[in-house]
Design a protein around this motif. Structure first.
Motif, PDB file in Angstrom:
ATOM      1  N   GLY A 176      -0.321  -1.517   5.591  1.00 42.74           N
ATOM      2  CA  GLY A 176      -1.176  -0.348   5.687  1.00 42.74           C
ATOM      3  C   GLY A 176      -0.689   0.604   6.763  1.00 42.74           C
ATOM      4  N   LEU A 204      -1.977   7.165   4.611  1.00 47.54           N
ATOM      5  CA  LEU A 204      -2.792   5.997   4.274  1.00 47.54           C
ATOM      6  C   LEU A 204      -4.137   6.001   4.998  1.00 47.54           C
ATOM      7  N   GLU A 205      -4.146   6.523   6.222  1.00 51.05           N
ATOM      8  CA  GLU A 205      -5.387   6.575   7.002  1.00 51.05           C
ATOM      9  C   GLU A 205      -5.529   7.963   7.628  1.00 51.05           C
ATOM     10  N   MET A 208      -5.687  -0.120  -3.887  1.00 54.00           N
ATOM     11  CA  MET A 208      -5.688  -0.206  -2.427  1.00 54.00           C
ATOM     12  C   MET A 208      -6.711  -1.244  -1.951  1.00 54.00           C
ATOM     13  N   LEU A 210       0.731   4.182  -2.800  1.00 55.92           N
ATOM     14  CA  LEU A 210       0.556   5.585  -2.439  1.00 55.92           C
ATOM     15  C   LEU A 210       1.634   6.458  -3.075  1.00 55.92           C
ATOM     16  N   GLN A 267       0.820  -1.213   0.000  1.00 53.01           N
ATOM     17  CA  GLN A 267       0.000   0.000   0.000  1.00 53.01           C
ATOM     18  C   GLN A 267       0.856   1.266   0.000  1.00 53.01           C
ATOM     19  N   SER A 268       1.981   1.229   0.686  1.00 50.94           N
ATOM     20  CA  SER A 268       2.854   2.410   0.694  1.00 50.94           C
ATOM     21  C   SER A 268       3.451   2.648  -0.691  1.00 50.94           C
TER      22      SER A 268
END
Length: 226
Positions: free
Chosen positions: A106, A136-137, A60, A21, A17-18
């Motif tokens: 994540g 991410l969040e 994602m 991103l 996920q990184s």
């Protein structure tokens, strides 16, 4: 035009996920520079921005679902419990190994990586991991609060170093040609040293409180009264 979100982002399907991103942010920044170009070039850039937004969300979602199939949410929670236990035991090599073995990376992954870096006193690296967790969040209050505390910690450390450096330079200027300090300068030096010692105590307290926050995140309590 390709429809596979990973192809659009220029990534392999197993990307974390990184990585998704970072690829998204890089490509989006590029097309934003060209969205106001004249003619078809600007129109193509605008279309690519929309395509990138969709590809980012799809990629994602895919990695998150793949992680559920691979280990399940319960398995992921259990893995982080092991990481937490290793950090509490100061076994950072084991904690890092457990993180390295995780497929799904994540916000929580970067949060625990930040804690490991913090325990090693790698403050800037810890801050970068917290920034990734927040990216991410962005709605996660724990990540945002930890990042703000880390920024304050780094700012305080840098300010202390600058004050110490300036004090040393001033002490050097106060020494006369014979290598002796006059009585007034000696008194000033002693007073400054006393103040520096007090500042050092404050800094130590701040560090203890910051460490206590990390311990509490891990289920422990370094400062019993807090």
């Amino acid at each position: 035009m390709p429809s596979d979100p990973f192809v659009i982002l220029g990534l392999q399907k197993g990307a974390s996920q990184s990585e998704i991103l970072e690829a998204y942010k890089t490509k989006r920044a590029y097309y934003q520079q060209h969205v106001f170009d004249e003619g078809e070039a600007g129109a193509d850039a605008a279309r690519m921005l929309e395509l990138l937004d969709t590809a980012y969300q799809d990629a994602m979602s895919y990695t998150h679902e793949a992680a559920k199939i691979d280990g399940g949410e319960e398995g992921e929670a259990s893995a982080y419990q092991e990481v937490k236990a290793a950090i509490s035991a100061k076994d950072f090599a084991k904690a890092q190994s457990l993180l390295d073995d995780m497929y799904y990376r994540g916000g929580e992954w970067h949060y625990y990586q930040a804690i490991i870096f913090y325990e090693k006193n790698w403050l800037n690296e810890s801050k970068k991991q917290l920034e990734l967790a927040v990216d991410l969040e962005p709605e996660n209050e724990k990540y945002k609060r930890s990042l703000e505390n880390m920024k304050k910690k780094i700012d305080g450390t840098n300010a202390f170093k600058q004050n110490s450096s300036g004090q040393n330079a001033q002490d050097g200027r106060n020494v006369n040609a014979g290598g002796q300090q006059d009585y007034a300068t000696q008194r000033t030096y002693q007073q400054d040293q006393t103040a520096a010692a007090a500042d050092g105590c404050c800094t130590a307290c701040q560090c203890a409180i910051c460490a206590d926050c990390c311990c509490e995140c891990l289920g422990g309590d370094l400062i019993r009264c807090c």
